[in-house]
Design an enzyme around this catalytic site. Structure first.
Site, PDB file in Angstrom:
ATOM      1  N   HIS A 200       3.819  -2.176   3.000  1.00  0.00           N
ATOM      2  CA  HIS A 200       3.813  -0.835   2.397  1.00  0.00           C
ATOM      3  C   HIS A 200       5.069  -0.634   1.564  1.00  0.00           C
ATOM      4  O   HIS A 200       6.170  -0.815   2.095  1.00  0.00           O
ATOM      5  CB  HIS A 200       3.720   0.226   3.498  1.00  0.00           C
ATOM      6  CG  HIS A 200       2.441   0.139   4.281  1.00  0.00           C
ATOM      7  ND1 HIS A 200       2.289  -0.727   5.337  1.00  0.00           N
ATOM      8  CD2 HIS A 200       1.252   0.767   4.123  1.00  0.00           C
ATOM      9  CE1 HIS A 200       1.048  -0.611   5.811  1.00  0.00           C
ATOM     10  NE2 HIS A 200       0.402   0.287   5.096  1.00  0.00           N
TER      11      HIS A 200
ATOM     12  N   HIS B 280      -6.150   3.230  -3.716  1.00  0.00           N
ATOM     13  CA  HIS B 280      -6.043   3.461  -2.263  1.00  0.00           C
ATOM     14  C   HIS B 280      -6.358   4.923  -1.937  1.00  0.00           C
ATOM     15  O   HIS B 280      -5.874   5.444  -0.950  1.00  0.00           O
ATOM     16  CB  HIS B 280      -4.634   3.067  -1.810  1.00  0.00           C
ATOM     17  CG  HIS B 280      -4.459   2.873  -0.328  1.00  0.00           C
ATOM     18  ND1 HIS B 280      -5.364   2.208   0.470  1.00  0.00           N
ATOM     19  CD2 HIS B 280      -3.456   3.252   0.513  1.00  0.00           C
ATOM     20  CE1 HIS B 280      -4.926   2.191   1.721  1.00  0.00           C
ATOM     21  NE2 HIS B 280      -3.781   2.831   1.780  1.00  0.00           N
TER      22      HIS B 280
ATOM     23  N   HIS C  47      -5.191   9.569   0.896  1.00  0.00           N
ATOM     24  CA  HIS C  47      -5.137   8.671   2.055  1.00  0.00           C
ATOM     25  C   HIS C  47      -6.001   9.199   3.208  1.00  0.00           C
ATOM     26  O   HIS C  47      -5.631   9.137   4.380  1.00  0.00           O
ATOM     27  CB  HIS C  47      -3.693   8.452   2.543  1.00  0.00           C
ATOM     28  CG  HIS C  47      -3.500   7.150   3.278  1.00  0.00           C
ATOM     29  ND1 HIS C  47      -3.810   7.001   4.613  1.00  0.00           N
ATOM     30  CD2 HIS C  47      -3.045   5.944   2.868  1.00  0.00           C
ATOM     31  CE1 HIS C  47      -3.524   5.743   4.979  1.00  0.00           C
ATOM     32  NE2 HIS C  47      -3.076   5.088   3.931  1.00  0.00           N
TER      33      HIS C  47
ATOM     34  N   ASP D 136       0.812  -1.215   0.000  1.00  0.00           N
ATOM     35  CA  ASP D 136       0.000   0.000   0.000  1.00  0.00           C
ATOM     36  C   ASP D 136       0.853   1.275   0.000  1.00  0.00           C
ATOM     37  O   ASP D 136       2.022   1.249   0.366  1.00  0.00           O
ATOM     38  CB  ASP D 136      -0.882   0.050   1.262  1.00  0.00           C
ATOM     39  CG  ASP D 136      -1.969  -1.013   1.253  1.00  0.00           C
ATOM     40  OD1 ASP D 136      -1.946  -1.891   0.365  1.00  0.00           O
ATOM     41  OD2 ASP D 136      -2.838  -0.958   2.138  1.00  0.00           O
ATOM     42  N   ASP D 137       0.211   2.368  -0.343  1.00  0.00           N
ATOM     43  CA  ASP D 137       0.712   3.746  -0.163  1.00  0.00           C
ATOM     44  C   ASP D 137       1.751   4.195  -1.182  1.00  0.00           C
ATOM     45  O   ASP D 137       2.209   5.325  -1.127  1.00  0.00           O
ATOM     46  CB  ASP D 137       1.282   3.999   1.249  1.00  0.00           C
ATOM     47  CG  ASP D 137       0.253   3.787   2.352  1.00  0.00           C
ATOM     48  OD1 ASP D 137      -0.920   3.504   2.027  1.00  0.00           O
ATOM     49  OD2 ASP D 137       0.620   3.893   3.542  1.00  0.00           O
TER      50      ASP D 137
HETATM   51 ZN    ZN Z   1      -2.508   3.085   3.456  1.00  0.00          ZN
END
Ligand code: ZN
Length: 491
Positions: A460, A369, A373, A318-319
């Protein structure tokens, strides 16, 4: 005549207005809430201080000389997500960091105090930014900070910085006008005129406050951006208008300031005002790097093996994307012929479209995503739609393929959100807590302790430690007989 003047604005002015207003309303809606209906959240306390790598390359950025940094804390009581720009120039970086440290410090102290008095309501800090390249070669950055620390409403504030990456110069409002007092007076007059004729401020302007906040002082106009051929001036909530107006954004066409502006900021004559930004010019020239390990074969999951079906695990990252970490992760995955799913932030894909493309090209699944955020359970539906669709669009634009799955930031979702989203929502059951420990050796330990057939593992791809620890995870899972599939392939 005022009305018709507004109607005669060029389409790009409307576009700039619309995007700024959309931005503003998102930020405002984001925090106008009082309840969080059955939000699911994960993970626990303690956070590590932000790690900033100085030697990072800006080569892959779509905005030459600028990179985007992310700091995300999934703490369940004081979560935050901060996206901010960095350059190779220390003074610029320091100015940004100072702003962020102040915002984060204030938020964390307030949340600590809430905790001390027994409040159970989680807060949220969300800092994002928009970048506007100008034909002068400079960039305007508009930082948008949403803070919610309990109570009925959150607060949105803006901060801007104008920067020329080639010269390393931070440009202040008086630099645009050659520091001339007479030019300042003209600016003040024009801002007032534009406030008066702004239909969104009709009957909302607080006359005395407005006159004070637009007095001919440079400091009154220090929050500005150059967006196309418009000078946009930002005011705080309640600074010049009542609460119904939100935080006013005033646009002054540069054409009205043609006499006052110094050379690089003077608008071009209308005829040749086809806007070719440095970004467009450069992104076409950027060298396309071929992925060297492109000999990956499809993962053989399934039926061929009949009843001796292999155990599956879905690795998720993620991210990102991140110019330093994501390529390392891709290389390690390729080594094990492992397919994974990358839940990307739209704001980061905008900076690193090529890396997003590399992820897809390597055969991995792309997930959405959101753009900033943000905790979507704190947002109204049109703001959620904007976060999601804007991210879908940039991913599709950058990679040629739209994302197929969605993961809500902080794993927070509610029924309202699920009704809005068209993509399948994917959570996880193995949380490596890599964002917290930032320790390569702990990655394997957390996987070992809870993985099972059909697990989805959360990691991540913005932490170097995750890239460093990944190989041991892949080696272990392989030895245990797992195959690596995308979340959509998971049975
Ligand atoms: Zn995240």
């Amino acid at each position: 005549m005022n009305k018709s003047r507004n109607k005669q604005r060029k389409p790009w002015i409307d576009a700039a207005f619309i995007s700024m207003i959309a931005l503003l309303s998102i930020s405002l809606i984001f925090l106008s809430h009082s309840t969080k209906s059955n939000a699911k959240q994960t993970t626990t306390d303690n956070r590590k201080p932000p790690e900033i790598s100085k030697e990072e390359s800006t080569k892959e950025s779509a905005f030459p000389g600028i990179l985007i940094k992310s700091e995300v804390s999934n703490d369940e009581y004081s979560p935050y997500s901060i996206q901010y720009p960095q350059s190779k120039v220390e003074s610029f970086n320091a100015q940004i960091k100072k702003y962020i440290d102040e915002q984060l410090g204030t938020y964390l102290i307030a949340m600590q105090e809430n905790k001390r008095v027994g409040s159970k309501t989680p807060g949220e800090l969300n800092i994002s930014f928009e970048i506007f390249p100008h034909t002068s070669g400079s960039y305007s950055f508009v930082m948008i900070t949403g803070t919610y620390i309990g109570g009925a409403n959150g607060y949105t504030s803006f901060n801007t910085i104008h920067y020329h990456p080639a010269s390393g110069e931070v440009i202040e409002i008086d630099d645009l006008f050659g520091h001339e007092e007479s030019n300042l007076i003209k600016l003040s007059t024009l801002v007032r005129d534009n406030i008066k004729k702004d239909p969104s401020l009709k009957d909302k302007v607080l006359e005395d406050e407005m006159l004070l906040a637009t007095e001919p002082k440079w400091s009154n106009f220090e929050k500005f951006a150059l967006i196309e051929d418009t000078l946009v001036v930002y005011f705080d909530e309640y600074e010049i208008a009542n609460g119904a107006a939100g935080a006013p954004i005033i646009a002054v066409p540069l054409a009205e300031l043609i006499e006052q502006l110094v050379a690089p900021y003077k608008p071009k004559v209308p005829v040749d005002s086809l806007h070719k930004t440095p970004v467009e010019a450069v992104s076409g020239d950027e060298d396309v790097e071929e992925d060297e390990q492109s000999n990956e074969t499809e993962v053989q999951v399934d039926e061929q093996t009949g009843n001796t079906k292999k155990k599956q695990v879905a690795l998720t990252f993620d991210d990102g994307p991140d110019p330093k970490v994501t390529p390392k992760i891709l290389a390690t995955l390729a080594k094990y012929d492992a397919k994974a799913t990358f839940f990307m932030l739209g704001s980061r894909v905008e900076f690193y479209p090529e890396i997003a493309g590399d992820v897809l090209e390597a055969g991995h699944e792309l997930g959405n995503h959101t753009w900033t955020h943000a905790n979507l359970t704190n947002m109204a539906s049109d703001a959620i739609i904007e976060e999601v669709s804007r991210t879908n669009n940039i991913i599709e634009q950058s990679t040629g393929s739209a994302p197929t799955v969605f993961r809500p930031p902080y794993g927070a979702f509610n029924d309202d959100m699920l009704n809005i989203l068209s993509l399948p929502v994917v959570l996880w059951d193995v949380d490596t807590l890599d964002w917290k420990h930032r320790d390569a050796t702990q990655l394997l330990a957390s996987v070992k302790s809870s993985v099972h057939d059909g697990s989805t593992i959360l990691m991540h791809d913005i932490h170097l430690s995750t890239a460093q620890g990944l190989e041991s995870v892949l080696a272990y899972l392989t030895s245990e007989g797992y195959t690596f599939v995308t979340v959509s392939e998971l049975d």
